[in-house]
Motif scaffolding. Structure first.
Motif, PDB file in Angstrom:
ATOM      1  N   THR A 184      18.196 -16.002 -38.484  1.00  0.00           N
ATOM      2  CA  THR A 184      19.433 -16.011 -39.262  1.00  0.00           C
ATOM      3  C   THR A 184      19.234 -16.886 -40.483  1.00  0.00           C
ATOM      4  N   ARG A 185      19.761 -16.451 -41.627  1.00  0.00           N
ATOM      5  CA  ARG A 185      19.686 -17.235 -42.850  1.00  0.00           C
ATOM      6  C   ARG A 185      21.087 -17.457 -43.381  1.00  0.00           C
ATOM      7  N   PHE A 186      21.348 -18.697 -43.809  1.00  0.00           N
ATOM      8  CA  PHE A 186      22.643 -19.061 -44.377  1.00  0.00           C
ATOM      9  C   PHE A 186      22.415 -19.562 -45.792  1.00  0.00           C
TER      10      PHE A 186
ATOM     11  N   PRO B 107      23.920 -29.116 -48.097  1.00  0.00           N
ATOM     12  CA  PRO B 107      22.999 -28.008 -47.828  1.00  0.00           C
ATOM     13  C   PRO B 107      23.076 -26.926 -48.899  1.00  0.00           C
ATOM     14  N   VAL B 108      21.928 -26.300 -49.145  1.00  0.00           N
ATOM     15  CA  VAL B 108      21.847 -25.162 -50.053  1.00  0.00           C
ATOM     16  C   VAL B 108      21.545 -23.899 -49.256  1.00  0.00           C
ATOM     17  N   ARG B 109      20.605 -24.011 -48.319  1.00  0.00           N
ATOM     18  CA  ARG B 109      20.280 -22.871 -47.447  1.00  0.00           C
ATOM     19  C   ARG B 109      19.781 -23.400 -46.110  1.00  0.00           C
ATOM     20  N   ALA B 110      19.862 -22.538 -45.118  1.00  0.00           N
ATOM     21  CA  ALA B 110      19.380 -22.882 -43.785  1.00  0.00           C
ATOM     22  C   ALA B 110      18.860 -21.619 -43.113  1.00  0.00           C
ATOM     23  N   VAL B 111      17.861 -21.801 -42.268  1.00  0.00           N
ATOM     24  CA  VAL B 111      17.363 -20.712 -41.433  1.00  0.00           C
ATOM     25  C   VAL B 111      17.326 -21.213 -39.997  1.00  0.00           C
ATOM     26  N   ALA B 112      17.494 -20.302 -39.063  1.00  0.00           N
ATOM     27  CA  ALA B 112      17.515 -20.699 -37.655  1.00  0.00           C
ATOM     28  C   ALA B 112      17.059 -19.548 -36.779  1.00  0.00           C
ATOM     29  N   TRP B 113      16.416 -19.903 -35.653  1.00  0.00           N
ATOM     30  CA  TRP B 113      16.074 -18.924 -34.619  1.00  0.00           C
ATOM     31  C   TRP B 113      15.797 -19.653 -33.325  1.00  0.00           C
ATOM     32  N   PHE B 114      16.119 -19.005 -32.226  1.00  0.00           N
ATOM     33  CA  PHE B 114      15.823 -19.523 -30.887  1.00  0.00           C
ATOM     34  C   PHE B 114      14.900 -18.571 -30.138  1.00  0.00           C
TER      35      PHE B 114
END
Length: 87
Positions: free
Chosen positions: A78-80, A64-71
């Motif tokens: 959130t961004r990683f 992985p280089v980046r990830a985004v998530a939301w519920f």
């Protein structure tokens, strides 16, 4: 490569690189087959050698280089970041 969840409301999007790999039937193949045991009732029950062929049975290593998530958009986005992309 981009990896996402099937849900349209609980979102996780991972971007990065992906490489084909294989799993030895006596090592990782045994562990993967055991991990997929929860899908036996749905008709999916791979054997430990399912990932040992020339094409690796579709097995991939994801970096992985980046990830985004939301519920609960937009309140919990959130961004990683995982560092620089390596291709």
């Amino acid at each position: 490569m981009t990896l996402t969840l099937e849900s349209g409301t609980e979102v996780v999007i991972v971007e990065g690189s992906s490489l084909a790999t294989r799993a030895d039937p006596e090592g990782l193949g045994v562990r993967l087959a055991a991990a997929f045991a929860k899908y036996h009732d749905a008709g999916y029950h791979p054997e430990p050698d399912s990932w040992s062929g020339e094409d690796g049975g579709g097995l991939r290593v994801i970096t992985p280089v980046r990830a985004v998530a939301w519920f609960s958009f937009p309140t919990d986005c959130t961004r990683f970041s995982f560092g620089e992309e390596r291709v």
